[in-house]
Design a protein around this motif. Structure first.
Motif, PDB file in Angstrom:
ATOM      1  N   ASP A 195       0.848  -1.199   0.000  1.00 32.93           N
ATOM      2  CA  ASP A 195       0.000   0.000   0.000  1.00 32.93           C
ATOM      3  C   ASP A 195       0.881   1.246   0.000  1.00 32.93           C
ATOM      4  O   ASP A 195       1.884   1.309   0.691  1.00 32.93           O
ATOM      5  CB  ASP A 195      -0.863  -0.030   1.257  1.00 32.93           C
ATOM      6  CG  ASP A 195      -1.711   1.226   1.362  1.00 32.93           C
ATOM      7  OD1 ASP A 195      -2.658   1.366   0.566  1.00 32.93           O
ATOM      8  OD2 ASP A 195      -1.375   2.082   2.196  1.00 32.93           O
ATOM      9  N   GLY A 196       0.486   2.217  -0.823  1.00 28.62           N
ATOM     10  CA  GLY A 196       1.255   3.468  -0.884  1.00 28.62           C
ATOM     11  C   GLY A 196       2.275   3.455  -2.006  1.00 28.62           C
ATOM     12  O   GLY A 196       3.297   4.135  -1.961  1.00 28.62           O
ATOM     13  N   TRP A 227       0.210  14.517   5.715  1.00 35.65           N
ATOM     14  CA  TRP A 227      -0.349  13.624   4.688  1.00 35.65           C
ATOM     15  C   TRP A 227       0.800  12.920   3.994  1.00 35.65           C
ATOM     16  O   TRP A 227       1.538  13.536   3.236  1.00 35.65           O
ATOM     17  CB  TRP A 227      -1.221  14.379   3.674  1.00 35.65           C
ATOM     18  CG  TRP A 227      -1.926  13.465   2.705  1.00 35.65           C
ATOM     19  CD1 TRP A 227      -1.668  13.331   1.367  1.00 35.65           C
ATOM     20  CD2 TRP A 227      -2.987  12.542   2.994  1.00 35.65           C
ATOM     21  NE1 TRP A 227      -2.496  12.382   0.818  1.00 35.65           N
ATOM     22  CE2 TRP A 227      -3.315  11.878   1.788  1.00 35.65           C
ATOM     23  CE3 TRP A 227      -3.689  12.194   4.153  1.00 35.65           C
ATOM     24  CZ2 TRP A 227      -4.327  10.906   1.710  1.00 35.65           C
ATOM     25  CZ3 TRP A 227      -4.687  11.232   4.088  1.00 35.65           C
ATOM     26  CH2 TRP A 227      -5.006  10.597   2.874  1.00 35.65           C
ATOM     27  N   ALA A 260       0.393  10.110   2.193  1.00 40.48           N
ATOM     28  CA  ALA A 260      -0.169   9.448   1.002  1.00 40.48           C
ATOM     29  C   ALA A 260       0.215   7.971   0.997  1.00 40.48           C
ATOM     30  O   ALA A 260       0.362   7.343  -0.048  1.00 40.48           O
ATOM     31  CB  ALA A 260       0.295  10.116  -0.295  1.00 40.48           C
ATOM     32  N   SER A 261       0.398   7.440   2.196  1.00 43.11           N
ATOM     33  CA  SER A 261       0.606   6.019   2.410  1.00 43.11           C
ATOM     34  C   SER A 261      -0.215   5.686   3.650  1.00 43.11           C
ATOM     35  O   SER A 261       0.173   6.027   4.767  1.00 43.11           O
ATOM     36  CB  SER A 261       2.098   5.765   2.664  1.00 43.11           C
ATOM     37  OG  SER A 261       2.398   4.418   2.556  1.00 43.11           O
ATOM     38  N   MET A 262      -1.383   5.051   3.434  1.00 41.21           N
ATOM     39  CA  MET A 262      -2.336   4.863   4.551  1.00 41.21           C
ATOM     40  C   MET A 262      -1.656   4.203   5.743  1.00 41.21           C
ATOM     41  O   MET A 262      -1.875   4.604   6.891  1.00 41.21           O
ATOM     42  CB  MET A 262      -3.528   4.029   4.094  1.00 41.21           C
ATOM     43  CG  MET A 262      -4.596   3.902   5.145  1.00 41.21           C
ATOM     44  SD  MET A 262      -5.911   2.781   4.614  1.00 41.21           S
ATOM     45  CE  MET A 262      -7.206   3.273   5.779  1.00 41.21           C
ATOM     46  N   PHE A 309      -7.549  10.629  10.357  1.00 36.47           N
ATOM     47  CA  PHE A 309      -7.237  10.333   8.949  1.00 36.47           C
ATOM     48  C   PHE A 309      -8.542  10.358   8.179  1.00 36.47           C
ATOM     49  O   PHE A 309      -9.541   9.761   8.607  1.00 36.47           O
ATOM     50  CB  PHE A 309      -6.588   8.957   8.848  1.00 36.47           C
ATOM     51  CG  PHE A 309      -6.382   8.452   7.446  1.00 36.47           C
ATOM     52  CD1 PHE A 309      -7.407   7.813   6.744  1.00 36.47           C
ATOM     53  CD2 PHE A 309      -5.152   8.600   6.811  1.00 36.47           C
ATOM     54  CE1 PHE A 309      -7.209   7.350   5.445  1.00 36.47           C
ATOM     55  CE2 PHE A 309      -4.945   8.125   5.516  1.00 36.47           C
ATOM     56  CZ  PHE A 309      -5.980   7.497   4.832  1.00 36.47           C
ATOM     57  N   LEU A 358     -10.302   4.412  -0.902  1.00 38.48           N
ATOM     58  CA  LEU A 358      -9.827   3.246  -0.167  1.00 38.48           C
ATOM     59  C   LEU A 358     -10.823   2.106  -0.259  1.00 38.48           C
ATOM     60  O   LEU A 358     -12.037   2.312  -0.314  1.00 38.48           O
ATOM     61  CB  LEU A 358      -9.542   3.632   1.290  1.00 38.48           C
ATOM     62  CG  LEU A 358      -8.483   4.734   1.396  1.00 38.48           C
ATOM     63  CD1 LEU A 358      -8.336   5.217   2.828  1.00 38.48           C
ATOM     64  CD2 LEU A 358      -7.136   4.274   0.845  1.00 38.48           C
ATOM     65  N   ARG A 359     -10.276   0.868  -0.253  1.00 36.23           N
ATOM     66  CA  ARG A 359     -11.114  -0.310  -0.424  1.00 36.23           C
ATOM     67  C   ARG A 359     -11.517  -0.875   0.916  1.00 36.23           C
ATOM     68  O   ARG A 359     -10.755  -0.917   1.873  1.00 36.23           O
ATOM     69  CB  ARG A 359     -10.362  -1.383  -1.228  1.00 36.23           C
ATOM     70  CG  ARG A 359     -10.232  -1.042  -2.696  1.00 36.23           C
ATOM     71  CD  ARG A 359      -9.059  -0.125  -2.921  1.00 36.23           C
ATOM     72  NE  ARG A 359      -8.805   0.145  -4.335  1.00 36.23           N
ATOM     73  CZ  ARG A 359      -7.770   0.890  -4.722  1.00 36.23           C
ATOM     74  NH1 ARG A 359      -6.943   1.412  -3.833  1.00 36.23           N
ATOM     75  NH2 ARG A 359      -7.574   1.127  -5.995  1.00 36.23           N
ATOM     76  N   GLU A 361      -8.393  -2.719   3.118  1.00 33.66           N
ATOM     77  CA  GLU A 361      -7.761  -1.506   3.649  1.00 33.66           C
ATOM     78  C   GLU A 361      -8.586  -0.961   4.815  1.00 33.66           C
ATOM     79  O   GLU A 361      -8.137  -0.947   5.955  1.00 33.66           O
ATOM     80  CB  GLU A 361      -7.621  -0.437   2.545  1.00 33.66           C
ATOM     81  CG  GLU A 361      -6.559  -0.791   1.501  1.00 33.66           C
ATOM     82  CD  GLU A 361      -6.516   0.183   0.324  1.00 33.66           C
ATOM     83  OE1 GLU A 361      -7.559   0.733  -0.055  1.00 33.66           O
ATOM     84  OE2 GLU A 361      -5.409   0.380  -0.228  1.00 33.66           O
TER      85      GLU A 361
HETATM   86  P1  P6P Z   1      -3.739  10.300  -2.738  1.00 34.54           P
HETATM   87  C1  P6P Z   1      -2.100   4.778  -1.649  1.00 34.54           C
HETATM   88  O1  P6P Z   1      -2.222   4.790  -3.051  1.00 34.54           O
HETATM   89  C2  P6P Z   1      -3.491   4.924  -1.061  1.00 34.54           C
HETATM   90  O2  P6P Z   1      -4.291   3.855  -1.441  1.00 34.54           O
HETATM   91  C3  P6P Z   1      -3.398   5.032   0.462  1.00 34.54           C
HETATM   92  O3  P6P Z   1      -2.333   4.319   0.978  1.00 34.54           O
HETATM   93  C4  P6P Z   1      -3.233   6.525   0.693  1.00 34.54           C
HETATM   94  O4  P6P Z   1      -3.762   6.955   1.935  1.00 34.54           O
HETATM   95  C5  P6P Z   1      -4.012   7.144  -0.469  1.00 34.54           C
HETATM   96  O5  P6P Z   1      -4.071   6.152  -1.500  1.00 34.54           O
HETATM   97  C6  P6P Z   1      -3.321   8.374  -1.010  1.00 34.54           C
HETATM   98  O6  P6P Z   1      -4.188   8.950  -1.966  1.00 34.54           O
HETATM   99  O7  P6P Z   1      -5.027  10.779  -3.381  1.00 34.54           O
HETATM  100  O8  P6P Z   1      -3.215  11.259  -1.713  1.00 34.54           O
HETATM  101  O9  P6P Z   1      -2.695   9.862  -3.716  1.00 34.54           O
END
Ligand code: P6P
Length: 333
Positions: A116-117, A242, A244-246, A260, A275-276, A280
């Motif tokens: 993820d991320g 942020w 961008a990696s959950m 979050f 998000l799924r 996730e």
């Molecule tokens: P954005 C990573 O692709 C993800 O699925 C999550 O880990 C993360 O929180 C989100 O998408 C980031 O999304 O729109 O900021 O690129």
């Protein structure tokens, strides 16, 4: 101080709390070993020729990174022979993966987002693996996708590995949230934090602000108030993060609090957020609730959502209970 290994923790959990049986213990150890292999692969970077695009697309229509494919294969291969699973599902695969007929089937279903991320891989920012464990329905021979469509409250275990400055494994089997750090010299997972708790209040929020103009009004109102800080109705200043990696954002929240958000927005009503649910939002919601936090889709508990599709998306608001209650309350209003 004598350190406790993941194996010892699981044996004691099985013996003392009966929250896990031998087959679930094996499942968690196999997944943890696969995450260790993924960590080693991720940390090689350019030296391992694992960076960049795989020039293929996944079911989500996203271009796969080489490490997405490598991580998915590591988890599939590690879990197919042990006899602990009835089937698997992955963000990277359109349909569920049956256990090859040459191996015995077990009582569990494993779902995962193998890496993820991914957008952070090539810029050396933390990424992670998320997994969720369900029980397979009794007596079925070959599971179907329908057998996976159980609400998050049915999860028997959930966890993630975060590949950052340290590689950590965060796990719950329904008896609190516990964190293990990878000892690279020994190649073992070592218990480094027991019973993690999310502070109910926070001054830190996580959201992708570039989507602001698309948000529905409850989120607009909530974030505007956070940005107004001490000059606005909240009466205190807030900070924003942020990654961008959950996995990395959730780990920060688990460690020091925060909220979050990945909300639905006006762009595509058929795709509520990014998000799924199954691999996730549900595992992260179980972890967050087990750590005293809250996780909603803006209307109700994520864990109560009855799934309809394996790869369905869901809006996510999770973390410090007081803030999740405020933003969820604005949706009710
Ligand atoms: P954005 C990573 O692709 C993800 O699925 C999550 O880990 C993360 O929180 C989100 O998408 C980031 O999304 O729109 O900021 O690129």
């Amino acid at each position: 101080m004598k350190r406790v290994s993941l194996t010892q923790y699981l044996v004691e959990e099985q013996r003392q709390h009966q929250t896990i049986n031998a087959e679930l213990r094996l499942l968690i150890e196999v997944v943890a070993r696969a995450c260790k292999r993924i960590s080693y692969s991720v940390s090689k970077g350019a030296l391992g020729e694992v960076l960049g695009s795989a020039d293929t697309e996944n079911i989500q229509g996203e271009v796969q990174k080489k490490l997405d494919v490598i991580s998915n294969e590591i988890l599939l291969e590690a879990n197919e022979w042990g006899g602990h699973l009835a089937a698997m599902a992955s963000e990277e695969m359109e349909t569920i993966r049956q256990i090859p007929s040459r191996y015995p089937k077990g009582e569990f279903l494993l779902l995962f987002d193998p890496l993820d991320g991914s957008s952070n891989i090539d810029v050396n920012v933390s990424i992670g693996t998320i997994f969720s464990v369900l029980k397979a329905p009794e007596g079925m021979d070959s599971p179907t996708e329908q057998d996976f469509l159980q609400p998050g409250t049915s999860q028997v275990a959930a966890g993630y590995a975060v590949y950052g400055p340290q590689t950590m494994l965060v796990l719950t089997t329904g008896n609190g949230v516990h964190c293990f750090t990878l000892d690279r010299e020994q190649g073992s997972w070592v218990l480094t934090q027991s019973d993690m708790q999310i502070p109910p209040a926070t001054k830190e929020f996580a959201i992708n602000m570039s989507n602001q103009r698309h948000w529905h009004s409850p989120v607009q109102r909530y974030v505007d108030e956070l940005l107004a800080g001490s000059t606005g109705p909240r009466g205190k200043d807030f900070n924003m993060r942020w990654i961008a990696s959950m996995v990395a954002d959730v780990h920060r929240i688990l460690t020091r609090g925060g909220v979050f958000m990945y909300p639905a927005d006006r762009r595509d009503p058929s795709q509520p957020g990014k998000l799924r649910l199954m691999y996730e939002a549900n595992p992260m919601a179980m972890i967050v609730e087990q750590a005293g936090g809250a996780a909603t889709d803006g209307k109700g508990r994520i864990l109560d959502i009855p799934p309809t599709k394996l790869h369905q998306r869901v809006p996510v608001f999770l973390g410090s209970k007081e803030e999740v209650e405020v933003v969820t309350g604005y949706h009710a209003g």
